[in-house]
Design a protein around this motif. Structure first.
Motif, PDB file in Angstrom:
ATOM      1  N   GLU A  86      37.874  49.037  37.267  1.00 46.05           N
ATOM      2  CA  GLU A  86      37.150  50.285  37.520  1.00 46.05           C
ATOM      3  C   GLU A  86      37.221  50.664  38.991  1.00 46.05           C
ATOM      4  O   GLU A  86      37.426  51.834  39.340  1.00 46.05           O
ATOM      5  CB  GLU A  86      35.688  50.138  37.090  1.00 46.05           C
ATOM      6  CG  GLU A  86      35.478  50.082  35.588  1.00 46.05           C
ATOM      7  CD  GLU A  86      34.027  49.836  35.230  1.00 46.05           C
ATOM      8  OE1 GLU A  86      33.194  49.761  36.165  1.00 46.05           O
ATOM      9  OE2 GLU A  86      33.715  49.715  34.035  1.00 46.05           O
ATOM     10  N   ASP A 189      36.304  55.513  31.274  1.00 49.52           N
ATOM     11  CA  ASP A 189      35.486  55.745  32.477  1.00 49.52           C
ATOM     12  C   ASP A 189      34.534  56.920  32.279  1.00 49.52           C
ATOM     13  O   ASP A 189      33.377  56.866  32.717  1.00 49.52           O
ATOM     14  CB  ASP A 189      36.395  56.001  33.678  1.00 49.52           C
ATOM     15  CG  ASP A 189      37.151  54.749  34.105  1.00 49.52           C
ATOM     16  OD1 ASP A 189      36.705  53.647  33.750  1.00 49.52           O
ATOM     17  OD2 ASP A 189      38.185  54.883  34.786  1.00 49.52           O
ATOM     18  N   ARG A 197      26.890  52.334  32.541  1.00 45.88           N
ATOM     19  CA  ARG A 197      27.898  51.283  32.675  1.00 45.88           C
ATOM     20  C   ARG A 197      27.844  50.332  31.478  1.00 45.88           C
ATOM     21  O   ARG A 197      26.786  49.987  30.989  1.00 45.88           O
ATOM     22  CB  ARG A 197      27.668  50.505  33.974  1.00 45.88           C
ATOM     23  CG  ARG A 197      28.540  49.279  34.105  1.00 45.88           C
ATOM     24  CD  ARG A 197      28.302  48.545  35.405  1.00 45.88           C
ATOM     25  NE  ARG A 197      29.065  49.110  36.510  1.00 45.88           N
ATOM     26  CZ  ARG A 197      29.099  48.576  37.735  1.00 45.88           C
ATOM     27  NH1 ARG A 197      28.376  47.499  38.000  1.00 45.88           N
ATOM     28  NH2 ARG A 197      29.811  49.132  38.679  1.00 45.88           N
TER      29      ARG A 197
END
Length: 233
Positions: A86, A189, A197
């Protein structure tokens, strides 16, 4: 530097501003001379508008409880690899290789074991699935049963921007696969940014994760979490 400055009579910012720049440069460093110059109104230290692009990204944690089984280590390595991927995508970077390490506590009354292994990727990548697959392959080769592990980690090495990707002159299948993976990771994402998250994660990461680092003494997030705001009674 406060103690050393006080010893030569510089007690305040005004004292430093009026100090002899060349003398302090010789006693300390060029940074001290530039600081004095800045205090006198002449800009000489450039500000960074954005943080520098990282050449390596590491994601490591100590375990909250002892870990001895390969399954728990695989979950942790999956999580750490996902986080590192990420971060790489956030700065639009691609890793040329990946390193995985595990270690036991050096202070425990038992034999110490620590090991790491690095693998070069077929082509630079920031795709979570490919990186996790490689990381778990590395983990299986350094894992030794019978040990109680304290820490694990993942490092993405030799990061390059998209413009620096090495392309094949005669075969563009790697480029096609990279574009296809990019669409999947972009969706991943976007979902995690919108709903929180780890809303969407790889199955190898697990769900309960009892090995996670304990944060019982963590300070409340006064500036980032509504529930962390100070309450006056």
């Amino acid at each position: 530097l406060e103690t050393k400055l006080n010893q030569i009579g510089i007690l305040t910012v005004r004292d430093l501003k009026c100090a002899h720049r060349r003398t302090l440069r010789d006693q300390f460093s060029i940074v001290m001379a530039k600081t004095i110059t800045e205090l006198n109104g002449e800009a000489c230290i450039q500000l960074e508008d954005s943080p520098l692009t990282k050449q390596n990204i590491a994601s490591t944690r100590s375990f909250g409880i002892p870990v001895s089984d390969l399954s728990s280590l695989s979950e942790s390595v999956t999580l750490y690899t996902s986080r590192a991927a990420e971060k790489a995508r956030a700065q639009a970077s691609y890793a040329n290789s990946i390193t995985v390490f595990i270690q036991t506590s050096p202070f425990a009354n038992r034999p110490y074991y620590g090991n790491s292994l690095t693998a070069a990727l077929p082509s630079p990548s920031n795709d979570t699935r490919l990186l996790v697959k490689t990381a778990l392959w590395l983990l299986k080769r350094i894992y030794r049963p019978g040990h109680i592990y304290q820490k694990a980690g993942v490092i993405l090495n030799d990061l390059v921007p998209k413009a620096g990707l090495q392309r094949d002159l005669f075969f563009d299948e790697a480029d096609i696969q990279r574009d296809q993976r990019a669409k999947v990771t972009l969706a991943l994402d976007e979902i995690n940014q919108r709903f929180g998250r780890q809303t969407l994660r790889l199955a190898s990461q697990g769900f309960k994760s009892p090995w996670k680092m304990k944060q019982n003494l963590k300070s409340p997030g006064y500036t980032t979490d509504w529930n962390g705001l100070i309450q006056a009674s």
